[in-house]
Scaffold this motif. Sequence first.
Motif, short mmCIF file in Angstrom:
data_model
loop_
_atom_site.label_atom_id
_atom_site.label_comp_id
_atom_site.label_asym_id
_atom_site.label_seq_id
_atom_site.Cartn_x
_atom_site.Cartn_y
_atom_site.Cartn_z
N PRO A 1 -46.75 17.30 -70.63
CA PRO A 1 -45.79 16.22 -70.91
C PRO A 1 -44.39 16.71 -71.28
O PRO A 1 -43.41 16.06 -70.92
CB PRO A 1 -46.46 15.48 -72.09
N ASN A 2 -44.30 17.82 -72.01
CA ASN A 2 -42.96 18.28 -72.40
C ASN A 2 -42.13 18.68 -71.20
O ASN A 2 -40.92 18.45 -71.15
CB ASN A 2 -43.06 19.42 -73.41
N ARG A 3 -42.77 19.29 -70.19
CA ARG A 3 -42.04 19.65 -68.97
C ARG A 3 -41.66 18.41 -68.18
O ARG A 3 -40.56 18.31 -67.64
CB ARG A 3 -42.88 20.59 -68.12
N LEU A 4 -42.59 17.48 -68.11
CA LEU A 4 -42.29 16.22 -67.42
C LEU A 4 -41.14 15.49 -68.10
O LEU A 4 -40.25 14.94 -67.44
CB LEU A 4 -43.54 15.35 -67.38
N ALA A 5 -41.15 15.47 -69.44
CA ALA A 5 -40.08 14.81 -70.17
C ALA A 5 -38.73 15.45 -69.87
O ALA A 5 -37.73 14.75 -69.68
CB ALA A 5 -40.37 14.87 -71.68
N ASP A 6 -38.70 16.76 -69.79
CA ASP A 6 -37.45 17.45 -69.48
C ASP A 6 -36.95 17.06 -68.09
O ASP A 6 -35.76 16.78 -67.89
CB ASP A 6 -37.67 18.96 -69.56
N ALA A 7 -37.86 17.03 -67.11
CA ALA A 7 -37.47 16.67 -65.75
C ALA A 7 -37.03 15.22 -65.67
O ALA A 7 -36.01 14.89 -65.04
CB ALA A 7 -38.64 16.92 -64.79
N ALA B 1 -37.65 25.95 -65.30
CA ALA B 1 -36.68 24.85 -65.32
C ALA B 1 -36.00 24.68 -63.97
O ALA B 1 -35.70 23.55 -63.56
CB ALA B 1 -35.63 25.10 -66.41
N ASP B 2 -35.71 25.78 -63.27
CA ASP B 2 -35.08 25.67 -61.95
C ASP B 2 -36.01 24.98 -60.96
O ASP B 2 -35.55 24.21 -60.11
CB ASP B 2 -34.70 27.06 -61.44
N ASP B 3 -37.30 25.25 -61.06
CA ASP B 3 -38.26 24.56 -60.18
C ASP B 3 -38.26 23.06 -60.48
O ASP B 3 -38.28 22.23 -59.56
CB ASP B 3 -39.66 25.13 -60.38
N ARG B 4 -38.24 22.71 -61.74
CA ARG B 4 -38.23 21.29 -62.09
C ARG B 4 -36.95 20.61 -61.61
O ARG B 4 -36.98 19.47 -61.14
CB ARG B 4 -38.37 21.11 -63.62
N LEU B 5 -35.85 21.33 -61.68
CA LEU B 5 -34.58 20.76 -61.23
C LEU B 5 -34.60 20.48 -59.73
O LEU B 5 -34.10 19.44 -59.28
CB LEU B 5 -33.43 21.71 -61.58
N THR C 1 -40.95 25.60 -55.48
CA THR C 1 -40.25 24.36 -55.14
C THR C 1 -39.07 24.57 -54.20
O THR C 1 -38.41 23.61 -53.83
CB THR C 1 -39.73 23.65 -56.41
N GLU C 2 -38.80 25.82 -53.83
CA GLU C 2 -37.67 26.08 -52.94
C GLU C 2 -37.72 25.25 -51.66
O GLU C 2 -36.69 24.78 -51.19
CB GLU C 2 -37.58 27.57 -52.62
N PRO C 3 -38.89 25.05 -51.05
CA PRO C 3 -38.91 24.25 -49.82
C PRO C 3 -38.81 22.74 -50.05
O PRO C 3 -38.76 21.98 -49.07
CB PRO C 3 -40.27 24.59 -49.18
N LEU C 4 -38.80 22.26 -51.31
CA LEU C 4 -38.79 20.82 -51.53
C LEU C 4 -37.52 20.15 -51.01
O LEU C 4 -37.56 19.01 -50.55
CB LEU C 4 -38.95 20.52 -53.02
N THR C 5 -36.40 20.84 -51.08
CA THR C 5 -35.16 20.27 -50.57
C THR C 5 -35.29 19.96 -49.09
O THR C 5 -34.92 18.87 -48.63
CB THR C 5 -33.99 21.23 -50.82
N ALA C 6 -35.82 20.91 -48.33
CA ALA C 6 -36.03 20.68 -46.91
C ALA C 6 -37.11 19.64 -46.67
O ALA C 6 -37.04 18.87 -45.70
CB ALA C 6 -36.39 21.99 -46.21
N LEU C 7 -38.11 19.60 -47.55
CA LEU C 7 -39.20 18.65 -47.38
C LEU C 7 -38.70 17.21 -47.43
O LEU C 7 -39.05 16.39 -46.56
CB LEU C 7 -40.26 18.87 -48.47
#
Length: 916
Positions: free
Chosen positions: A814-820, A775-779, A745-751
């Motif tokens: 779902p648990n990861r989605l809920a956290d995000a 968790a960092d990727d989800r953030l 997900t590192e390029p998502l900010t630039a995306l």
Amino acid sequence: MTRSVQTLTCLPPPAPEPTGSGGLRGGTGGAKGGAGVEELLAAVREGRAAAVPGLLEPLDAAAREAALTRLRALRAEVRAGKRATPPHLPDLIRSALYVAGAGCLPTAAAAASWLGARDLLIREEDGALALRALGDRGPEWAADLAGRLAGRRAVAENSYALLHGLVVRSGYTVPPTDGYVAAWTRHITDDRLVERLREDPQTPVLVAHALAMAEPPERPARALGRRPQRYWPTALRALVEEGVLDRARVLDVCVSRLLRGGPVRNLRLALEMVRLLEPDAEELRERIPDWVGIASDAPSLVAGYAQDVLTGLASAGALPVGALAEMTAGVLFRTEKKLVRAQLALVGKVLAEEPGAAGELLPAVTEAFGSEDTDVQERALKLVGRHLPSVDAEVRGGLAEAAGLLSPMHRRAAGELFGADLGQGAALPYEEILPPVPEAQRLAPPATTVEELVAQLVAGRLSEEPAAFERALDGLVRHAHRDRAAVVEAVREAFPRPRWEQEVHSSTHGTPGIHVVLAGLSGLLDPALVAFRRTRGPGSDLCLHRALSGVLDARLWEAAELVGTDALPFLLATPTWSTGAIDPRVLVERLREYRDAGVEPAPADLAQALLRVGRAGPSAGRAAGEAAALGTPAGRRLAARLRGEVAVGATVRFLPRDEDGTTKRWGLIDRTVVDLDGHPAVRAEFPPAFRWLGGAPEATPRRCDHRGEGRAQWAPVLPADRELLAACLLPALVQCAEGDARGATEPLTALVEADGPVGRAVSLALALGLGCVDADDRLRAVDGVLVLAARGELNARRLGTELAWLVAKGSVKPNRLADAARTAAATGAYHTVWTVLEAMLPEVLSSEKPVRGLGEVLAVAADCVERCGAGGVVAGLGALASGRGSSQLVVQAGRLLGALRQGVDQPPTETVRIDP
């Protein structure tokens, strides 16, 4: 046990610098000394390090001083790469130089500088040879040198034989350092571990240091394997039982290390030691404040152990109420349900036996009123209600005030309990809070001097910072065009040991980054290799991330061939904005300069510039006319790009989860297909490394089966084509959602800050990011969603539709989605998050079998609706809420249904943005 080594708190002060022979053999040297020096130098030039100590022995101080001057000159030649053949010779010479210098330098300070140099130490065995070369030094001199070397971690880790020999020779203990202790643990670990630790006089001091290290040495931290005799914790327990190690000190060090916290992998050694030592009740009581701190702040595994310790003390009546209250406030602030529920149970048990403690304990229990888990809130409220009669009016008032933190679903019950209205008064319009819209920043100009350029190159991290990389690359090209000799000389001085030159020269795939351009500038590349790498087309194993990396690869090899020549005065593709985009008017001006200078643009440089040029806004239209007016092929290509005549794009499709005729495709990772739009102009006009963008059949990227490196450099390849960039990121994102990969997900900010439309590929990229395992990727995905929402470009319902499909297929848990979703909502974007979940839930709820973990998602959805006041109907929710049982799924479905019914008459939503 008899200890032959003196134990001092520190080493003796450094010995005074000698004015004469420095402790070396006296004499003036002569013909024999001169012959000995020549023989020594010959052995060093031939890389015969093993022969050096013997050749040093007959040399007196004067001869060694004469040899040292010539050794320094030889070292400078090796650093400059003048002795590069055969390939292995430089390393052998460095080993011999390492040993010879140790024997010739008269002072400990000078010897430490020589022996600690990065360009000399090659092998650990060189340390034993250096120790032989230092055979005639005194104890204090040896102790001084050992202390200086031990302070340098990299040196100490690779020089154990030398350091240990100096310690034994001096009779002093070397001050324990991380590097020395790490090397000691490696050296001493074998099948006789207990015996070797028992025999080593350094063991008490070094073990204490190892247990206290922020990152423990690798050998002691290993888990129990097939050789239990090498397991450090049991070996140390045996030494504690024998009295070789002080039990109280080991316990103190381990508990202190647990209290300092850190990743759980760095705490396992200390935790295992405490468990194996089995502290008695008195030892546990002495450390109650430490256990309270550990239970509050340590990682879950460690905190759980501390909670068990304190629970045992409480059960035995040995835990003061004040300590229990402090522990309760800390544990209830945590998010782990198991720890929180266990703590509430403990407080309930203590209050049942000691009701008078309610005044001190119940205020700590209210920490759970702010929990994200409404079940925890309910448990805490019931606990307070049972013991409310035992507190005075002042405490009761504080508890009632804290009840305002409860979820709306529990406020009515709290109001009845405290006899107060806990509502919010008159309903006010809900305000949606979104982050400020990021503004693209102008890229700083390239370095103005060679010195500034070299400083940028030496600073490193260029591969992780695209803007810094582009500035450095453009600055290198510009300065090399002006004065190639000056840049070459500055580079050689800045990189005294250019191992990267050998790597670049022998490389057949991949690239060491900007160093390939430095190697080309220095004339160290094989022209045939450069020509091959520069013109190489896509390989048979091309995948999307290799395709993106291949664009940068082609640019670097092209620059390596042309740097320092009139064919490359500066780069066309250098971004003007932090997003990687180029202002169209700026690119027109760069092409004009090329035309006026009579320079033909380099193919890869021009192709990257055309991909980066911004095509939105009125300036693009004006720039198109100016580009066409240049009257050059490059100008016409730019005009066509700005007018949309040369487009690149992609569509995303997924194969069904069944046999496709050749291969069984199970996970989404195996079924992701990116179809590139065919465009003849791209295939005809772009260099081979770019032709996959035109849909060339032989260049169609395939699924990626491996981790991608250099992700930071992917987004700047396509800063003006957001959908295409998102499509290229999907395979790597799928690996992070379905597998255990991290970092995609590192390029998502630039995306999200790039130009171009937002379609299905962008929505899928964000949806997968919200479901990543890390968790960092989800953030980062959460940040991307909020930034798009702030820019008014988020299609929240489309994102919800994609999430529904991914959850139903099992790609997003779902648990990861809920956290995000919970993280996004907590910023104040409750309405945005609800809009996404509202579009997702009907399809997920229609599943024949309940989706595991969906209750957490419904809890977040209910919280969002309660806060933003949304109303409406969600298909399938009523049937679920009316089901039997008290599972979280049913409870949260009922909560969401009730919130939606109450939200019909709420005031409208308003949106505000946080000031930057």
